[in-house]
Design an enzyme around this catalytic site. Structure first.
Site, short mmCIF file in Angstrom:
data_model
loop_
_atom_site.label_atom_id
_atom_site.label_comp_id
_atom_site.label_asym_id
_atom_site.label_seq_id
_atom_site.Cartn_x
_atom_site.Cartn_y
_atom_site.Cartn_z
N HIS A 70 0.82 -1.21 0.00
CA HIS A 70 0.00 0.00 0.00
C HIS A 70 0.86 1.26 0.00
O HIS A 70 0.41 2.31 -0.48
CB HIS A 70 -0.95 -0.02 1.19
CG HIS A 70 -2.12 -0.93 1.00
ND1 HIS A 70 -3.41 -0.49 0.87
CD2 HIS A 70 -2.18 -2.29 0.89
CE1 HIS A 70 -4.22 -1.52 0.70
NE2 HIS A 70 -3.49 -2.63 0.71
N ASP A 71 2.07 1.18 0.51
CA ASP A 71 2.99 2.31 0.41
C ASP A 71 3.57 2.42 -0.99
O ASP A 71 3.53 3.48 -1.61
CB ASP A 71 4.11 2.17 1.44
CG ASP A 71 5.02 3.39 1.49
OD1 ASP A 71 4.48 4.52 1.56
OD2 ASP A 71 6.24 3.23 1.44
N GLY A 89 5.95 6.34 -4.55
CA GLY A 89 6.24 4.91 -4.50
C GLY A 89 6.62 4.46 -3.10
O GLY A 89 5.97 4.83 -2.11
N ASP A 91 8.16 5.21 -0.48
CA ASP A 91 8.77 6.38 0.17
C ASP A 91 8.32 6.59 1.60
O ASP A 91 8.65 7.60 2.22
CB ASP A 91 8.49 7.64 -0.65
CG ASP A 91 7.01 7.98 -0.75
OD1 ASP A 91 6.18 7.20 -0.22
OD2 ASP A 91 6.68 9.03 -1.35
N HIS A 199 -1.33 -12.73 -1.32
CA HIS A 199 -2.62 -13.12 -0.75
C HIS A 199 -2.61 -14.55 -0.22
O HIS A 199 -3.56 -14.98 0.42
CB HIS A 199 -3.73 -12.94 -1.79
CG HIS A 199 -4.14 -11.53 -1.97
ND1 HIS A 199 -5.21 -11.15 -2.76
CD2 HIS A 199 -3.63 -10.37 -1.46
CE1 HIS A 199 -5.33 -9.83 -2.72
NE2 HIS A 199 -4.38 -9.34 -1.95
N THR A 219 -4.63 -22.03 4.15
CA THR A 219 -3.30 -22.11 4.77
C THR A 219 -2.68 -20.72 4.89
O THR A 219 -1.65 -20.42 4.29
CB THR A 219 -2.36 -23.02 3.95
OG1 THR A 219 -2.27 -22.52 2.60
CG2 THR A 219 -2.87 -24.46 3.92
N ASP A 224 2.09 -20.87 0.04
CA ASP A 224 2.03 -22.00 -0.88
C ASP A 224 1.02 -21.71 -1.97
O ASP A 224 0.53 -20.59 -2.09
CB ASP A 224 1.68 -23.29 -0.13
CG ASP A 224 0.32 -23.21 0.57
OD1 ASP A 224 -0.40 -22.20 0.40
OD2 ASP A 224 -0.02 -24.17 1.30
#
EC number: 1.11.1.14
Length: 361
Positions: A70-71, A89, A91, A199, A219, A224
């Protein structure tokens, strides 16, 4: 294309340099590292591991990885081309200007994450931008199956907040998401899928508060291919409130599905790459290692950064094998890759799987 060409050139140069250098820096505690500037990160690593992550791939490690994205993704050369500020970006702006950026809709819930990490950053001696990417890499090192990620220092901290609208949302369609990644770093449709490997060790907290900490696969403490297998299963019911924008029906009790993940798993531009990660762990590790490094260098000049990757712990090995959750068979798959049949997988024995929420740290 220019950014990725520069990244590739820098990566090759670093590899060549590492191969030719035999002298290593000795830190005050006796640890030998490639660069002396990285010695201070040993204490930061240990502080995070002992007092934040507890050496586990749990909720805080997941949130640290989320924060890196998210940064970093908040950068838009397209906006810059029109004379607007397009974000910096990787930063640190999401922490430096948290009073602004954590109010953006896609950053919901990150205000608490930022504040939980802030004391660690303040006593680390690191810049905010470097700390965010480093803490994400340290946290992910606790996840079995994860690659050993790269860690660099030397980024410049933000002097202004990133603009709103640069972080993809789960209700965005595939075209919108692909366009956003392409703008941010010239990432193509396959590289967009590589980002979503994250994710595999993730859960939602605030999209549907009724099922807070519901994971995206069965999991969530292991990096994985299960996320990629299970997102291709036919959804049967909402596990929470239902009717929330950006939420799709889930195939397994307790498992949360984002509409964006469901659509990318089934789009003809991304489906085959998506399916491949279900059973190819080596590829999953390789691609995530690359994309994490690329993401962390958005908005930077990679040639000015110092490689501190050897500070990071080596992740535990993977002990699971690709499988269908109990109660699921190949008949529950919605195959979308026209080039390759969906693989034959074993089904876990026992009653139908019910996935537990990720424990709160």
């Amino acid at each position: 294309m220019a950014f990725k060409q520069l990244l590739s050139a820098v990566t090759l140069a670093l590899a060549a340099s590492a191969a030719s250098v035999t002298r290593r820096a000795t830190c005050p505690d006796g640890t030998q590292l490639m660069n002396a500037e990285c010695c201070a990160l040993l204490a930061v690593r240990d502080d995070l591991q002992n007092n934040m992550f507890n050496n586990e791939c749990g909720d805080e490690a997941h949130e640290a990885l989320r924060l890196t994205f998210h940064d970093a993704i908040a950068i838009s050369p397209a906006m810059e081309a029109t004379g607007q500020f397009g974000g910096g970006g990787a930063d640190g702006s999401i922490m430096i200007f948290s009073d602004i950026e954590t109010k953006f809709h896609p950053n919901i819930g990150l205000d608490e994450v930022v504040e939980s990490f802030r004391p660690f950053q303040q006593r680390s001696g690191m810049g905010v931008a470097d700390f965010i990417q480093f803490s994400g890499a340290v946290g992910t090192s606790n996840c079995p199956g994860a690659p050993t990620l790269n860690a660099f220092i030397g980024r410049k901290d933000a002097t202004q907040a990133a603009p709103d609208g640069l972080v993809p949302e789960p209700f965005h369609d595939v075209n919108t998401i692909l366009a956003r990644f392409n703008d941010a770093g010239d990432f193509d449709e396959l590289e967009t899928v590589w980002f979503l490997i994250a994710h595999s060790v993730a859960a939602q907290n605030d999209i549907d508060p009724a099922v807070s900490h519901a994971p995206f696969d069965s999991t969530p403490s292991v990096m994985d291919g299960q996320f990629f297998i299970e997102t291709q299963l036919r959804g049967v019911e909402f596990i929470g409130s239902g009717g929330i924008e950006g939420v799709a029906e889930s195939p397994v009790k307790g498992e949360f599905r984002l509409m964006s993940d469901q659509q990318i798993a089934r789009d003809n531009r991304t489906a085959c790459e998506w399916q491949s990660f279900g059973t190819d762990q080596a590829k999953l590790q390789n691609r995530f290692q690359f994309i994490f490094e690329a993401m962390g260098q958005l908005g930077t000049d990679p040639t000015t950064l110092i490689d501190c990757s050897d500070v990071l712990p080596v992740p535990p090995p993977l002990s699971t094998v690709p499988h269908f959750p109990a109660g699921i068979t190949i008949n529950d798959v919605e195959p979308a890759c026209a080039e390759t049949p969906f693989p034959t997988l074993p089904t876990d024995p026992g009653p139908a799987t019910a996935v537990a929420a990720v424990p709160r740290d």
